[in-house]
Design a protein around this motif. Structure first.
Motif, PDB file in Angstrom:
ATOM      1  N   ILE A 175       0.848  -0.944   0.044  1.00  0.00           N
ATOM      2  CA  ILE A 175      -0.031   0.330  -0.540  1.00  0.00           C
ATOM      3  C   ILE A 175       0.788   1.226  -0.388  1.00  0.00           C
ATOM      4  O   ILE A 175       0.205   1.861  -0.632  1.00  0.00           O
ATOM      5  CB  ILE A 175      -1.001   0.201   1.406  1.00  0.00           C
ATOM      6  N   ASP A 176       2.152   1.260   0.780  1.00  0.00           N
ATOM      7  CA  ASP A 176       2.863   2.377   0.324  1.00  0.00           C
ATOM      8  C   ASP A 176       3.632   3.002  -0.748  1.00  0.00           C
ATOM      9  O   ASP A 176       4.850   2.716  -0.531  1.00  0.00           O
ATOM     10  CB  ASP A 176       3.645   1.776   1.602  1.00  0.00           C
ATOM     11  N   ASN A 177       2.973   3.016  -1.130  1.00  0.00           N
ATOM     12  CA  ASN A 177       3.859   4.037  -2.926  1.00  0.00           C
ATOM     13  C   ASN A 177       3.021   4.701  -3.263  1.00  0.00           C
ATOM     14  O   ASN A 177       1.850   5.104  -3.521  1.00  0.00           O
ATOM     15  CB  ASN A 177       3.299   2.672  -4.009  1.00  0.00           C
ATOM     16  N   TRP A 178       4.151   5.913  -3.824  1.00  0.00           N
ATOM     17  CA  TRP A 178       3.590   6.992  -4.035  1.00  0.00           C
ATOM     18  C   TRP A 178       4.360   7.603  -5.215  1.00  0.00           C
ATOM     19  O   TRP A 178       5.209   7.185  -5.625  1.00  0.00           O
ATOM     20  CB  TRP A 178       3.932   8.070  -3.089  1.00  0.00           C
ATOM     21  N   ARG A 179       3.526   7.915  -5.858  1.00  0.00           N
ATOM     22  CA  ARG A 179       3.941   8.600  -6.741  1.00  0.00           C
ATOM     23  C   ARG A 179       4.154  10.433  -7.460  1.00  0.00           C
ATOM     24  O   ARG A 179       3.014  10.889  -7.342  1.00  0.00           O
ATOM     25  CB  ARG A 179       3.780   7.904  -8.533  1.00  0.00           C
ATOM     26  N   THR A 180       5.297  10.877  -7.676  1.00  0.00           N
ATOM     27  CA  THR A 180       5.354  12.308  -7.875  1.00  0.00           C
ATOM     28  C   THR A 180       4.479  12.475  -8.863  1.00  0.00           C
ATOM     29  O   THR A 180       4.771  12.480 -11.121  1.00  0.00           O
ATOM     30  CB  THR A 180       6.033  13.800  -7.950  1.00  0.00           C
ATOM     31  N   MET A 181       3.154  13.548  -9.588  1.00  0.00           N
ATOM     32  CA  MET A 181       2.726  13.476 -10.423  1.00  0.00           C
ATOM     33  C   MET A 181       1.755  14.874 -10.438  1.00  0.00           C
ATOM     34  O   MET A 181       1.128  15.120  -9.791  1.00  0.00           O
ATOM     35  CB  MET A 181       0.821  12.320 -10.797  1.00  0.00           C
ATOM     36  N   PRO A 182       2.410  15.345 -12.143  1.00  0.00           N
ATOM     37  CA  PRO A 182       0.378  16.168 -12.224  1.00  0.00           C
ATOM     38  C   PRO A 182      -0.661  15.558 -11.973  1.00  0.00           C
ATOM     39  O   PRO A 182      -1.283  15.237 -12.693  1.00  0.00           O
ATOM     40  CB  PRO A 182       1.051  16.851 -13.975  1.00  0.00           C
ATOM     41  N   ARG A 183      -1.622  16.511 -11.464  1.00  0.00           N
ATOM     42  CA  ARG A 183      -2.970  16.161 -11.164  1.00  0.00           C
ATOM     43  C   ARG A 183      -3.770  15.567 -12.211  1.00  0.00           C
ATOM     44  O   ARG A 183      -3.892  14.700 -12.008  1.00  0.00           O
ATOM     45  CB  ARG A 183      -3.430  17.327 -10.241  1.00  0.00           C
ATOM     46  N   VAL A 184      -3.462  16.592 -13.412  1.00  0.00           N
ATOM     47  CA  VAL A 184      -4.136  16.306 -14.356  1.00  0.00           C
ATOM     48  C   VAL A 184      -3.695  14.873 -14.610  1.00  0.00           C
ATOM     49  O   VAL A 184      -4.839  14.467 -16.186  1.00  0.00           O
ATOM     50  CB  VAL A 184      -4.310  17.091 -15.302  1.00  0.00           C
ATOM     51  N   GLN A 185      -2.552  14.061 -14.678  1.00  0.00           N
ATOM     52  CA  GLN A 185      -2.207  13.190 -15.253  1.00  0.00           C
ATOM     53  C   GLN A 185      -2.312  11.335 -14.234  1.00  0.00           C
ATOM     54  O   GLN A 185      -1.789  11.028 -14.653  1.00  0.00           O
ATOM     55  CB  GLN A 185      -0.807  13.512 -15.771  1.00  0.00           C
ATOM     56  N   ALA A 186      -2.805  12.369 -13.114  1.00  0.00           N
ATOM     57  CA  ALA A 186      -2.678  11.216 -11.755  1.00  0.00           C
ATOM     58  C   ALA A 186      -3.587   9.361 -12.978  1.00  0.00           C
ATOM     59  O   ALA A 186      -4.122   9.581 -13.782  1.00  0.00           O
ATOM     60  CB  ALA A 186      -3.725  11.148 -10.797  1.00  0.00           C
ATOM     61  N   TYR A 187      -2.775   8.925 -12.165  1.00  0.00           N
ATOM     62  CA  TYR A 187      -3.851   7.583 -13.143  1.00  0.00           C
ATOM     63  C   TYR A 187      -5.317   7.260 -12.610  1.00  0.00           C
ATOM     64  O   TYR A 187      -5.851   7.174 -11.271  1.00  0.00           O
ATOM     65  CB  TYR A 187      -3.066   6.247 -12.346  1.00  0.00           C
ATOM     66  N   PRO A 188      -6.359   7.029 -13.364  1.00  0.00           N
ATOM     67  CA  PRO A 188      -7.679   6.725 -13.327  1.00  0.00           C
ATOM     68  C   PRO A 188      -7.556   5.200 -12.944  1.00  0.00           C
ATOM     69  O   PRO A 188      -6.871   4.599 -13.050  1.00  0.00           O
ATOM     70  CB  PRO A 188      -8.235   7.019 -14.607  1.00  0.00           C
ATOM     71  N   ILE A 189      -8.881   4.464 -12.205  1.00  0.00           N
ATOM     72  CA  ILE A 189      -8.599   3.856 -11.602  1.00  0.00           C
ATOM     73  C   ILE A 189      -8.389   2.539 -12.337  1.00  0.00           C
ATOM     74  O   ILE A 189      -8.387   1.430 -12.727  1.00  0.00           O
ATOM     75  CB  ILE A 189      -9.615   3.559  -9.872  1.00  0.00           C
ATOM     76  N   GLU A 190      -9.210   2.884 -13.417  1.00  0.00           N
ATOM     77  CA  GLU A 190      -9.648   2.503 -14.876  1.00  0.00           C
ATOM     78  C   GLU A 190      -7.790   1.214 -14.919  1.00  0.00           C
ATOM     79  O   GLU A 190      -8.246   0.260 -15.510  1.00  0.00           O
ATOM     80  CB  GLU A 190     -10.344   2.462 -16.074  1.00  0.00           C
ATOM     81  N   GLU A 191      -7.295   2.251 -15.220  1.00  0.00           N
ATOM     82  CA  GLU A 191      -6.000   2.276 -15.457  1.00  0.00           C
ATOM     83  C   GLU A 191      -5.317   1.659 -13.908  1.00  0.00           C
ATOM     84  O   GLU A 191      -4.669   0.149 -14.969  1.00  0.00           O
ATOM     85  CB  GLU A 191      -5.356   3.896 -16.033  1.00  0.00           C
ATOM     86  N   GLN A 192      -5.265   1.984 -13.359  1.00  0.00           N
ATOM     87  CA  GLN A 192      -4.923   1.156 -12.159  1.00  0.00           C
ATOM     88  C   GLN A 192      -5.110  -0.288 -12.440  1.00  0.00           C
ATOM     89  O   GLN A 192      -4.468  -1.578 -11.814  1.00  0.00           O
ATOM     90  CB  GLN A 192      -5.194   1.661 -11.053  1.00  0.00           C
ATOM     91  N   LEU A 193      -6.259  -0.940 -12.546  1.00  0.00           N
ATOM     92  CA  LEU A 193      -7.315  -1.472 -12.649  1.00  0.00           C
ATOM     93  C   LEU A 193      -6.821  -2.956 -13.580  1.00  0.00           C
ATOM     94  O   LEU A 193      -6.419  -4.084 -13.722  1.00  0.00           O
ATOM     95  CB  LEU A 193      -8.617  -1.532 -11.832  1.00  0.00           C
TER      96      LEU A 193
END
Ligand SMILES: Cc1cc2nc3c(=O)[nH]c(=O)nc-3n(C[C@H](O)[C@H](O)[C@H](O)COP(=O)(O)OP(=O)(O)OC[C@H]3O[C@@H](n4cnc5c(N)ncnc54)[C@H](O)[C@@H]3O)c2cc1C
Ligand code: SF4
Ligand code: SF4
Length: 423
Positions: free
Chosen positions: A62-80
């Motif tokens: 659970i402890d993973n973090w990525r510096t991202m421009p908010r508009v490019q944040a990975y949507p859950i559909e992609e994470q799935l």
């Protein structure tokens, strides 16, 4: 500056390590975590970085973090769809998105605003918030994550039998696994992951399933490098539809001498107190009895050694019927002055339904006294559906005795004395 405010530390779950145990989803106070058959994922627009899910996660995935421009944040559909985490964006990629590399905020600092508190009186009762993420002060040190899904160890089945009087569809097995010379240090309350052989519908290796250890720290057989599990054969899903649970059926069908892939150990807070005269109140249903068996057996061994003065042991144990209750026979043999046992059956023909919380209310006076005693430790384990009723019973018992429940609950949580493990 506008660009900096648009940078987030996106919270992600590593699909390679996650064992899909649901602990994080149950813990998150704002519903930021969800899952499908493949992955557990975090909604970037809901997660506020409160970190409540970090310590309960047994694997650290659970402890993973990525510096991202908010508009490019990975949507859950992609994470799935992920089988592994994407790499960090490079400084060049961040610069191309108009992000100053130094602008990354700490987790949560530039996440969404936490949801506003609902109106007083309109807050739904959330039992999960009362569970501690710290172990008791006198708990022994727990080793965790010695073996990952990428580096499992092998155990040999040393025993496997139905520990209920129920037939195939409702049976629960007591399974003994031996690690030979491989280190697998364990404490009561910890769990392990079993990796079922074969592949899922997507052609990927099956994910490990988590099982609480039912034996004490010095082994199912004292002095042996073995453990026991209490595994219910899943033949129907939570809605009652017929299903063949992949891992539970695999484990229940194992033969003595078979080998099994094991990961873990997991869990660093659902651990028992080790100081003399500490009281343990155990509330469980079905296979939630596994950690309670481990704690009870460790206390029994200590008592028999004559070198430890334990406090009170109280057990509230529920099942649909007596025939489905794991270890019913052995429980009857425990001395009455050692443990105070209350059994609840919810589907005995001709009898009114009884749940563990009903029995707790019947023993309200004793439980109220224990709630006020700093030496008391409370453990709840079993199916998710029991958790709320049990915590509500504790709340009602406290308030019925004129106690300040929220104050007591905060102390229990802070001092690692109320543990909830439901699945
Ligand atoms: C911390 C933790 C500790 C656990 N300890 C134990 C334990 O000591 N003993 C034990 O038997 N299990 C325990 N479990 C549950 C276990 O990890 C598996 O989820 C369970 O054995 C089902 O796995 P499966 O592969 O057989 O079913 P799957 O093939 O994964 O699922 C088949 C279907 O059954 C449903 N289902 C899953 N679990 C159950 C269940 N328990 N009852 C009814 N339906 C279910 C699923 O939703 C799905 O629809 C624990 C889980 C957690 C998170
Ligand atoms: S950090 Fe907090 S808000 Fe985010 S997923 Fe974890 S528990 Fe939920
Ligand atoms: S292993 Fe961690 S990230 Fe995965 S479901 Fe369990 S708590 Fe969540």
């Amino acid at each position: 500056m506008a660009v900096d405010a648009a940078v987030i530390q996106q919270h992600l779950i590593d699909p390679e390590i996650c064992i899909r145990c649901n602990t994080c989803e149950a813990t998150c106070p704002v519903g930021a975590i969800t899952h499908d058959d493949r992955n557990y994922v975090v909604k970037a627009d809901v997660c506020n970085g409160c970190m409540a899910c970090i310590s309960p996660c047994p694997t650290g995935s659970i402890d993973n973090w990525r510096t991202m421009p908010r508009v490019q944040a990975y949507p859950i559909e992609e994470q799935l769809t992920w089988d592994e985490l994407p790499p960090e964006l490079t400084p060049e990629q961040l610069a191309a998105a108009g992000v100053n590399g130094a602008a990354a905020a700490a987790p949560g600092q530039s996440g969404p605003e936490p949801a506003a508190d609902p109106e007083p009186g309109s807050v739904p009762f959330n039992s999960a918030q009362y569970g501690a993420s710290m172990p008791p002060w006198s708990a022994a040190h727990a080793y965790t994550n010695l073996y990952s899904p990428k580096t499992p160890t092998t155990a040999t089945v040393a025993g496997n039998f139905n520990c209920t009087e129920a037939g195939f569809d409702s049976e629960t097995h007591h399974v003994v696994l031996d690690f030979g010379a491989m280190p697998f240090p364990l404490l009561e309350g910890q769990s392990v992951g079993i990796v079922p052989p074969g592949q899922d519908a997507l052609g990927r290796p099956h994910q490990p399933r988590q099982y609480s250890v039912a034996s004490p720290r010095n082994g199912e057989r004292p002095g042996y490098n073995n453990l026991s599990l209490t595994v219910k054969r899943v033949t129907e899903d939570h809605q009652g539809n017929p299903v063949r649970g992949i891992c539970s059926n695999y484990v229940c069908d194992l033969k003595v001498g078979d080998t099994v892939q094991v990961v873990g150990p997991f869990g660093s807070s659902f651990l028992m107190p080790n100081h003399p005269r500490s009281h343990i109140v155990m509330v469980c249903t079905g296979t939630g009895s596994a950690p309670m068996r481990a704690m009870t057996e460790w206390r029994r061994r200590l008592r028999n050694s004559g070198k430890f003065e334990g406090g009170k042991l109280m057990l509230f144990f529920g099942a649909r019927t007596q025939q489905e209750l794991p270890y019913f026979g052995p429980l009857q043999n425990l001395p009455k002055d050692f443990i105070d046992i209350h059994l609840a059956f919810s589907r005995t023909p001709g009898q009114p339904k009884k749940y563990v919380q009903d029995l707790m209310r019947e023993r309200a006076a004793d439980l109220a006294a224990l709630l006020q005693d700093g030496a008391s430790h409370f453990y709840v384990c079993g199916l998710k559906s029991m958790e709320q009723g049990v915590v509500l019973a504790l709340r009602d018992i406290a308030t019925g005795a004129g106690q300040d429940w929220e104050g007591i609950a905060a102390t229990l949580k802070r001092e690692g004395r109320l543990h909830l493990e439901t699945y």
